[in-house]
Design a protein around this motif. Structure first.
Motif, PDB file in Angstrom:
ATOM      1  N   PRO A   8       0.815  -1.219  -0.107  1.00  0.00           N
ATOM      2  CA  PRO A   8      -0.125  -0.038  -0.035  1.00  0.00           C
ATOM      3  C   PRO A   8       0.952   1.236   0.154  1.00  0.00           C
ATOM      4  CG  PRO A   8      -0.244  -0.938   2.072  1.00  0.00           C
ATOM      5  CD  PRO A   8       0.487  -1.996   1.176  1.00  0.00           C
ATOM      6  N   GLN A   9       2.113   1.165   0.453  1.00  0.00           N
ATOM      7  CA  GLN A   9       2.697   2.391   0.709  1.00  0.00           C
ATOM      8  C   GLN A   9       3.429   2.715  -0.805  1.00  0.00           C
ATOM      9  OE1 GLN A   9       5.811   2.577   3.993  1.00  0.00           O
ATOM     10  NE2 GLN A   9       5.194   0.800   4.565  1.00  0.00           N
ATOM     11  N   LEU A  10       3.837   1.609  -1.362  1.00  0.00           N
ATOM     12  CA  LEU A  10       4.483   1.854  -2.638  1.00  0.00           C
ATOM     13  C   LEU A  10       3.140   2.339  -3.687  1.00  0.00           C
ATOM     14  CD1 LEU A  10       6.935  -0.975  -3.039  1.00  0.00           C
ATOM     15  CD2 LEU A  10       7.287   1.516  -2.914  1.00  0.00           C
ATOM     16  N   LEU A  11       2.047   1.778  -3.728  1.00  0.00           N
ATOM     17  CA  LEU A  11       1.036   2.063  -4.709  1.00  0.00           C
ATOM     18  C   LEU A  11       0.468   3.461  -4.408  1.00  0.00           C
ATOM     19  CD1 LEU A  11      -0.933  -1.312  -4.746  1.00  0.00           C
ATOM     20  CD2 LEU A  11       0.291  -0.449  -6.532  1.00  0.00           C
ATOM     21  N   GLU A  12       0.428   3.985  -3.109  1.00  0.00           N
ATOM     22  CA  GLU A  12       0.139   5.241  -2.788  1.00  0.00           C
ATOM     23  C   GLU A  12       0.765   6.379  -3.272  1.00  0.00           C
ATOM     24  OE1 GLU A  12      -1.049   7.829   1.348  1.00  0.00           O
ATOM     25  OE2 GLU A  12      -0.314   5.735   1.292  1.00  0.00           O
ATOM     26  N   MET A  13       1.868   6.153  -3.463  1.00  0.00           N
ATOM     27  CA  MET A  13       3.260   7.099  -4.072  1.00  0.00           C
ATOM     28  C   MET A  13       3.400   6.857  -5.596  1.00  0.00           C
ATOM     29  SD  MET A  13       6.351   7.118  -1.087  1.00  0.00           S
ATOM     30  CE  MET A  13       6.347   5.287  -0.789  1.00  0.00           C
ATOM     31  N   ALA A  14       3.187   6.056  -6.142  1.00  0.00           N
ATOM     32  CA  ALA A  14       3.338   5.737  -7.697  1.00  0.00           C
ATOM     33  C   ALA A  14       2.210   6.025  -8.488  1.00  0.00           C
ATOM     34  CB  ALA A  14       3.898   4.104  -7.742  1.00  0.00           C
ATOM     35  N   PRO A  15       2.309   6.919  -9.381  1.00  0.00           N
ATOM     36  CA  PRO A  15       1.294   7.131 -10.355  1.00  0.00           C
ATOM     37  C   PRO A  15       1.104   6.229 -11.547  1.00  0.00           C
ATOM     38  CG  PRO A  15       3.157   8.737 -10.707  1.00  0.00           C
ATOM     39  CD  PRO A  15       3.377   8.134  -9.473  1.00  0.00           C
ATOM     40  N   VAL A  16       2.351   5.475 -11.647  1.00  0.00           N
ATOM     41  CA  VAL A  16       2.485   4.688 -12.889  1.00  0.00           C
ATOM     42  C   VAL A  16       2.775   3.235 -12.505  1.00  0.00           C
ATOM     43  CG1 VAL A  16       3.360   4.170 -15.229  1.00  0.00           C
ATOM     44  CG2 VAL A  16       3.153   6.672 -14.392  1.00  0.00           C
ATOM     45  N   VAL A  17       2.152   2.170 -12.871  1.00  0.00           N
ATOM     46  CA  VAL A  17       2.226   0.841 -12.396  1.00  0.00           C
ATOM     47  C   VAL A  17       2.224  -0.086 -13.736  1.00  0.00           C
ATOM     48  CG1 VAL A  17       1.405  -1.137 -10.919  1.00  0.00           C
ATOM     49  CG2 VAL A  17       1.020   1.146 -10.208  1.00  0.00           C
ATOM     50  N   ARG A  18       3.243  -0.950 -14.011  1.00  0.00           N
ATOM     51  CA  ARG A  18       3.355  -1.829 -14.923  1.00  0.00           C
ATOM     52  C   ARG A  18       3.380  -3.220 -14.304  1.00  0.00           C
ATOM     53  NH1 ARG A  18       2.778  -4.437 -19.923  1.00  0.00           N
ATOM     54  NH2 ARG A  18       4.781  -5.789 -20.136  1.00  0.00           N
ATOM     55  N   ALA A  19       2.801  -4.265 -14.781  1.00  0.00           N
ATOM     56  CA  ALA A  19       2.985  -5.616 -14.467  1.00  0.00           C
ATOM     57  C   ALA A  19       2.619  -6.648 -15.546  1.00  0.00           C
ATOM     58  CB  ALA A  19       1.974  -5.663 -13.248  1.00  0.00           C
TER      59      ALA A  19
END
Length: 299
Positions: free
Chosen positions: A175-186
């Motif tokens: 949750p900490q990383l997702l809250e700070m990151a506007p761009v996600v690739r997986a």
């Protein structure tokens, strides 16, 4: 958007790529059609691809290579690619990745991952200045989760755009990383770890993307197995089918996709254009052997 370098925090290694017609039976042998040995690892691949797609930008790599001859050659390859290696630590043994590719793009990856190759909290502290000055920071998530949280905080507090590549297995860090990151690739497996949703179709990817957008992301790219990539944002999405041409080696396609996204973010493009740019980069990657993709320079 602020200006500054692109920083990639992630894995670096030595790649050995071997192309054969097909694997031999046990006890047999096979002729090697083509082979190469060069800089590899997902973090280094992303950095090298980004440097080519953004020839007028500085790209720094925060990683670790061995204090050995393989590490020396990998550093030399990175310098030849125009990557800033000031914050590539040297210790232990260099990780080795062996990419065995048969006809039709069937590949097997053999890995010898050195314990010392993981980025540490000290590495992040040593690189705080360049991370804090960056326009975009890519976190390649095959690293200790709380080390990545440290890097993300530096980037986020300084106003950099944070790009996450991969899965976050730590319940504390996710949750900490997702809250700070506007761009996600997986990819599909990584997206399932991020969201708890299995992805076998475009509809599945749309549902997983909605979960990530609700968690704070602004732009999400998820792979659909044997189909393509869904790029979604608040208010829209677009699906980009996989490259229809010959697939020589799928290794590095995801790394090239990330680099294409980074280039689009730096150019402040709209989400659909970013997705098209990323899909085109991945299509270039699958037409080459190994994860180190070579592009023609592009503004």
């Amino acid at each position: 958007m602020r200006t500054g370098p692109v920083v990639v925090v992630g894995a670096a290694a030595r790649d050995l790529i071997i192309s054969i017609d097909q694997l031999p039976e046990p006890g047999g042998s096979a002729a090697v059609r083509e082979s190469a040995e060069r800089l590899g690892g997902k973090g280094a691949n992303i950095a090298a691809a980004t440097r080519q797609l953004l020839p007028h930008s500085s790209v720094s790599l925060v990683a670790a290579l061995g204090a050995d001859a393989a590490g020396d050659q990998a550093v030399a390859d990175a310098l030849d690619a125009g990557i800033d290696v000031t914050h590539v630590a040297r210790r232990g043994t260099t990780s080795l990745l062996v990419d065995v590719v048969e006809d039709g793009g069937r590949r097997r990856l053999l890995e010898r991952i050195a314990l010392e190759s993981r980025v540490t909290r000290r590495d992040v502290r040593d690189a705080e200045a360049v991370i804090g000055a960056a326009q975009v920071v890519v976190l390649q998530l095959q690293q200790d989760a709380m080390v990545l949280v440290d890097a993300a905080r530096v980037a986020h507090e300084a106003g950099a755009t944070l790009v996450l590549d991969g899965a976050i297995e730590s319940d504390e860090a996710r949750p900490q990383l997702l809250e700070m990151a506007p761009v996600v690739r997986a990819d599909a497996h990584e997206a399932a770890l991020l969201t708890g949703r299995a992805i076998a179709s475009v509809d599945d990817a749309q549902g997983a993307a909605s979960t990530l957008l609700a968690a704070g992301a602004e732009l999400v790219a998820l792979s659909v197995p044997r189909a393509g990539d869904l790029v979604a944002w608040n208010g829209g999405s677009r699906f980009y089918p996989h490259h229809e041409g010959e697939v020589i080696d799928p290794t590095g396609a995801g790394d090239a996709f990330v680099a294409g996204m980074v280039a689009g973010v730096v150019h402040n493009e709209d989400p659909a254009t970013i997705g098209a740019r990323a899909a085109a980069a991945a299509a270039t990657a699958v037409g080459q052997l190994g994860g180190f993709t070579r592009f023609r320079p592009r503004r």
